[in-house]
Write a protein that holds these residues in place. Structure first.
Motif, PDB file in Angstrom:
ATOM      1  N   UNK A  63       0.822  -1.211   0.000  1.00 11.85           N
ATOM      2  CA  UNK A  63       0.000   0.000   0.000  1.00 11.85           C
ATOM      3  C   UNK A  63       0.859   1.266   0.000  1.00 11.85           C
ATOM      4  N   UNK A  64       2.020   1.178   0.663  1.00 10.26           N
ATOM      5  CA  UNK A  64       2.884   2.363   0.694  1.00 10.26           C
ATOM      6  C   UNK A  64       3.360   2.705  -0.715  1.00 10.26           C
ATOM      7  N   UNK A  65       3.669   1.675  -1.493  1.00 15.34           N
ATOM      8  CA  UNK A  65       4.078   1.927  -2.878  1.00 15.34           C
ATOM      9  C   UNK A  65       2.912   2.499  -3.695  1.00 15.34           C
ATOM     10  N   UNK A  66       1.723   1.931  -3.494  1.00 13.05           N
ATOM     11  CA  UNK A  66       0.545   2.452  -4.210  1.00 13.05           C
ATOM     12  C   UNK A  66       0.376   3.939  -3.891  1.00 13.05           C
ATOM     13  N   UNK A  67       0.504   4.261  -2.619  1.00 19.58           N
ATOM     14  CA  UNK A  67       0.335   5.643  -2.181  1.00 19.58           C
ATOM     15  C   UNK A  67       1.391   6.557  -2.807  1.00 19.58           C
ATOM     16  N   UNK A  68       2.643   6.108  -2.774  1.00 17.98           N
ATOM     17  CA  UNK A  68       3.726   6.938  -3.323  1.00 17.98           C
ATOM     18  C   UNK A  68       3.567   7.111  -4.828  1.00 17.98           C
ATOM     19  N   UNK A  69       3.173   6.044  -5.520  1.00 22.39           N
ATOM     20  CA  UNK A  69       2.969   6.122  -6.974  1.00 22.39           C
ATOM     21  C   UNK A  69       1.805   7.058  -7.302  1.00 22.39           C
ATOM     22  N   UNK A  70       0.740   6.971  -6.497  1.00 27.86           N
ATOM     23  CA  UNK A  70      -0.417   7.851  -6.739  1.00 27.86           C
ATOM     24  C   UNK A  70      -0.012   9.311  -6.577  1.00 27.86           C
ATOM     25  N   UNK A  71       0.863   9.569  -5.594  1.00 20.65           N
ATOM     26  CA  UNK A  71       1.326  10.954  -5.391  1.00 20.65           C
ATOM     27  C   UNK A  71       2.051  11.473  -6.636  1.00 20.65           C
ATOM     28  N   UNK A  72       2.891  10.616  -7.213  1.00 19.42           N
ATOM     29  CA  UNK A  72       3.604  11.025  -8.432  1.00 19.42           C
ATOM     30  C   UNK A  72       2.593  11.340  -9.538  1.00 19.42           C
ATOM     31  N   UNK A  73       1.619  10.432  -9.715  1.00 24.21           N
ATOM     32  CA  UNK A  73       0.597  10.649 -10.754  1.00 24.21           C
ATOM     33  C   UNK A  73      -0.162  11.949 -10.488  1.00 24.21           C
TER      34      UNK A  73
END
Lengths: 528, 528
Positions: A82-92
């Motif tokens: 989930x932390x990766x999902x969150x970080x990737x969403x921030x980039x997007x």
């Protein structure tokens, strides 16, 4: 290279405008730098293997099992937590890139197409079953866990998860699309069986819809049949199966966020964990099949079986066209008439009573050839027609594609809508055998269509719209379980009315102000 | 006059600033004109009788049945139809006036107090029962219809609406607060029984949460007990009561707006119609009472009764303090120990089995004095203690007020939390007999408190906070059925986490951008 250009164009729309007077060279340099920066941000978060620009991978993630055309994303990401999902969403979010969550791609209304390009979040690497609470009948799963994988994990626990939409879908994807399927008549849909969700919003915020780690309580009734000796010496069954007596969630703490995200089809956030309600595996299972002289007789039997209190687990309807297709495909010899496929779950003792009551009811409605079986092999043989319906329909026209459309009406209107729909199919020269979760008033036409014939595709499109509107005039819904996706957005407006749609749009804007989450699904793009 | 000034001050906050340099006279003229204009707009919409500025009326509409102090609105309106509600809301919206919907004022968490003044919408004149569909088991009601009025209307139909929070609350108010009560263990809460809502938003927009006139389908199983003759000559009960086998709603058309508004406590809109699920009146009813040596024994019995599949309709727990109070108040002689009050609904034939099974279970847990009754008079006598619990608690300390607090935990944690809570009450010298909907893990302390003793009020406040936090640490919720209102806003934050609260605030802002709907309830005011 084309892809990189496409992604970089999306990455730099505003800068592009600002730079339009400068020379092409500096523009390309800027684009390329932004592209590199985004991709390297992605790679630094979920590793080299977690970022794919390959055409095959993108194509695979741009379509579901419907006839909606493939709309590949620009890049596919494979986060691991989930932390990766969150970080990737921030980039997007920072780069205004659309985000499309992807489970298994088994949807039926075009829900995963990247209509505005962007970034597909394939969640298959998050595949852990977490926090099984056997005593409390609940479990939490990551989005890579499919319903079959979950049930395989649960095999030795005496528990199972019954929601079964047919495909081996991701359970979180099933929550996202509010899936149901054959067992819903007894065990409910994803709405009733989802206790909590972990969701990553478009800006990377992580929320828990019922509070972190909470598993709102249900009162669970798991029952075994008990017998009391009567004065006459006979046995009296004093407690039938009540797996479902009470599954009511009891909390009045704030807005019901869980049920807002269930069925939101990836348009409000990315579901990264789902806490589910589990059930005790039934002691025994009996399958049965029965033929009927008419649709009315089959539906009447269904209503009466439900009214008689038989806790039937599945009650599936196939029309004569579907049965004929199944007979041909699987070398069976069922009478070519409307047919019910039934399944009973219970204790050894209770099943006989359930089956007897059901047989009595079907006979009183003119049903014939009532067959039933208890052992797995014979059960599978009996249900073969139902299990193979999809492929049998496809085999009616080799080289064609199948597309299942879905509506739901009050049970009392089911015979009428099926009869009218069959007339419509004949009139419009369409192949569309009917299979229905008849206990819910929910049925599908399995449209078999030549994907290369635009005229036929158009006729199918018009037919599905007529079918949905027929359901709406009968107080029904344009989709009982497939969702809205791309295919039913206009129909949703007709069902809900413009004001309720505006409210939905308002909720969407509140949770996803930049409109990045699975764009243009459920709600149509606004005319500016 | 004071009132007029107060209202006019609220009416002209911005103009007031703009005018602050001008002379007082012109300001007063402007205020008075604005006030006149708003009141005359109200009167032109709902008539002279529909607008009340009287102090008594305002006081009556400024408080519920909790200990939260009265916060009267500036004016009380009595609209007669949804069009009037919508037009009145538009006026309020144009003048930035808070809107507080009011049903019967039977809430328990301060939900109707006009904390920022404003306009109370009393909905008592909208009291029609509409669109009864007997065959489909549903009905639509206006917000002035109370649950008793509805059941009285339904008397000759064979149907009833079972959700019963105790008070004769407005059914739309019950939807707004996600009420439940004694029958929830069998029939569910307002969440499961609300099919559609008509809602007026803050700006006067009218929406239907499931589409206008739609009544999303449930599969209904109403069952009668059937008997088959066994070879031995005995009778075999082949179908128990399954009123609740399947009440699953099946639609996947867009966001679930109905469940967003259920439990929103008037903070998102004014509920002007509710479409409800109805049930068949049970053929017969049996009540029973049983005493237990310990809380654990009573709870164990509850779990086992539910697990055995007895479709119990009510299972209520009173602790020793509560029983003692009831004995005194109603001249009864129940043993002063933890006690269960039970109610069974079913066919004549099935009830005996249900009662026998339950008696066996209670005996095996050390229960004693198991009494049961079938005729209405004896039933009422048996249940008198439970029915009078509120007044019995009040009578413990004449001159004091009663205040019921509410938490809900997993059933397995119920004995522990009750034991700890009783120790807490003793330690803090508080009178708080306990009554619980034990089948749901939901219980109340009926706090009897001197409203004129601020120190005691403070102790009660600290106690209720400790109780809620105790429930939270046990995976429970800070409110099972009373809602958040003013009283549990901090606890809601702890339960949900700051991010989920932010999402709730975002949803609120989307539907009520000016923050006019029942301000400061559920969500705390933002620190600017």
């Amino acid at each position: 290279m084309l892809l990189s250009l496409s992604l970089s164009r999306r990455l730099l729309p505003h800068r592009h405008c600002a730079l339009q007077c400068r020379n092409i060279k500096s523009e390309n340099v800027a684009r390329s730098a932004a592209l590199d920066s985004v991709l390297s941000a992605f790679r630094s978060i979920c590793g080299e293997d977690g970022v794919s620009l390959g055409e095959a991978v993108r194509e695979q993630h741009g379509k579901d099992e419907s006839v909606h055309r493939c709309r590949p994303p620009d890049v596919v990401l494979f986060p691991r937590c989930v932390e990766e999902v969150s970080a990737l969403a921030k980039v997007c979010n920072n780069h205004h890139l659309p985000i499309i969550p992807f489970g298994t791609g088994t949807g039926l209304e075009g829900g995963v197409g990247a209509v505005k390009g962007g970034v597909c979040f394939s969640l298959r690497n998050m595949d852990q079953v977490l926090d099984l609470h056997q005593e409390d009948f609940d479990v939490t799963v990551e989005p890579g866990v499919t319903r079959k994988a979950l049930n395989s994990y649960l095999r030795d626990t005496g528990l199972w998860f019954p929601v079964d939409p047919g495909a081996d879908a991701s359970v979180c994807g099933m929550a996202a699309t509010s899936a149901s399927g054959t067992n819903a008549v007894r065990y409910g849909t994803m709405r009733e069986n989802t206790l909590n969700l972990e969701v990553v919003l478009a800006d990377g915020t992580i929320i828990h819809t019922a509070g972190k780690g909470r598993r709102p309580r249900y009162t669970i009734s798991v029952c075994t049949l008990k017998y009391a000796v009567l004065p006459s010496g006979g046995l009296n069954a004093i407690a039938f199966l009540f797996y479902l007596l009470s599954i009511f969630r009891k909390t009045s703490a704030g807005y019901n966020l869980t049920n807002l995200f269930v069925g939101s089809e990836g348009t409000l956030g990315i579901i990264t964990k789902t806490t589910l309600r589990l059930y005790g595996i039934p002691e025994a299972v009996v399958s049965a099949v029965c033929s009927f002289p008419s649709v009315q007789a089959a539906v009447d039997s269904t209503v009466q079986v439900l009214q008689s209190g038989v806790p039937i687990a599945r009650i599936e309807f196939l029309d004569d066209v579907m049965i004929d297709a199944c007979n041909r495909f699987s070398s069976l010899s069922y009478p070519v008439t409307p047919t019910l496929f039934l399944e009973f779950h219970g204790s050894e003792r209770s099943l006989e009573e359930q089956v007897n009551t059901t047989e009595d009811i079907t006979q009183s409605n003119g049903g014939s050839d009532f067959q039933w079986a208890r052992d797995a092999e014979t059960r599978n043989r009996l249900w073969k027609a139902r299990h193979d319906a999809w492929y049998a329909a496809l085999a009616l026209r080799p080289g064609c594609k199948a597309y299942a459309t879905d509506v739901c009406v009050p049970l009392s209107r089911l015979p009428q809508i099926i009869v009218e729909t069959k007339e419509d199919l004949i009139e419009n020269r369409l192949t569309g055998p009917i299979a229905g979760h008849v206990g819910d008033g929910n049925f599908h036409c399995l449209m078999v269509v030549d994907p290369n014939d635009p005229e036929e595709l158009h006729r199918v499109h018009l037919f599905t719209e007529r079918l949905a509107r027929r359901a709406l005039t009968m107080d029904g819904t344009c989709t009982g379980e497939h969702g809205v996706g791309l295919g039913k957005r206009v129909l949703l407006c007709e069902e809900m009315g413009p004001m309720a749609i505006q409210v939905m749009q308002g909720l969407k804007d509140a949770l996803d102000p930049k409109g990045l989450m699975n764009p243009e699904k459920i709600l149509q793009p606004r005319v500016l």
